[in-house]
Enzyme design. Structure first.
Site, PDB file in Angstrom:
ATOM      1  N   ASP A   8       0.831  -1.195   0.000  1.00 29.67           N
ATOM      2  CA  ASP A   8       0.000   0.000   0.000  1.00 29.67           C
ATOM      3  C   ASP A   8       0.870   1.250   0.000  1.00 29.67           C
ATOM      4  O   ASP A   8       1.193   1.793   1.038  1.00 29.67           O
ATOM      5  CB  ASP A   8      -0.941   0.011   1.212  1.00 29.67           C
ATOM      6  CG  ASP A   8      -1.842   1.240   1.221  1.00 29.67           C
ATOM      7  OD1 ASP A   8      -1.960   1.912   0.183  1.00 29.67           O
ATOM      8  OD2 ASP A   8      -2.419   1.526   2.279  1.00 29.67           O
ATOM      9  N   ASP A  10       1.154   5.173  -0.557  1.00 32.46           N
ATOM     10  CA  ASP A  10       0.132   6.185  -0.283  1.00 32.46           C
ATOM     11  C   ASP A  10      -0.816   6.374  -1.459  1.00 32.46           C
ATOM     12  O   ASP A  10      -0.399   6.633  -2.583  1.00 32.46           O
ATOM     13  CB  ASP A  10       0.774   7.526   0.070  1.00 32.46           C
ATOM     14  CG  ASP A  10       1.059   7.630   1.546  1.00 32.46           C
ATOM     15  OD1 ASP A  10       0.442   6.872   2.311  1.00 32.46           O
ATOM     16  OD2 ASP A  10       1.891   8.458   1.925  1.00 32.46           O
TER      17      ASP A  10
END
Length: 82
Positions: A8, A10
């Site tokens: 993940d 940002d």
């Protein structure tokens, strides 16, 4: 067996940079300081980054209570949940 791994970065799954910046900017404002986006950019993705906590204390000329950091984290989490 692992079937997938998701990294993940940002904004991929959850946009965290905006709420994190906003919570820091609000914390700075509470102490009569401003945190510009340009200054904030010095904290992102760098080995030699500026620590916003240390920078605020440097500007104020004294250490801050840990409760200030906790309030900032709670505010960040509120913004993330919104």
């Amino acid at each position: 067996m692992t079937r997938a791994v998701v990294y993940d970065f940002d904004g991929l799954i959850l946009e965290t940079e905006g709420p994190t910046y906003q919570s820091w900017a609000e914390t700075y404002e509470e102490h009569g300081q401003a945190l510009s986006l340009q200054e904030w950019s010095l904290t992102i993705g760098r080995v030699d980054h500026v620590d916003p906590w240390e920078e605020l204390q440097r500007r104020l000329g004294h250490p801050l209570d840990a409760a200030v950091a906790e309030r900032r984290r709670r505010r960040r989490d509120e913004l993330l949940h919104a």
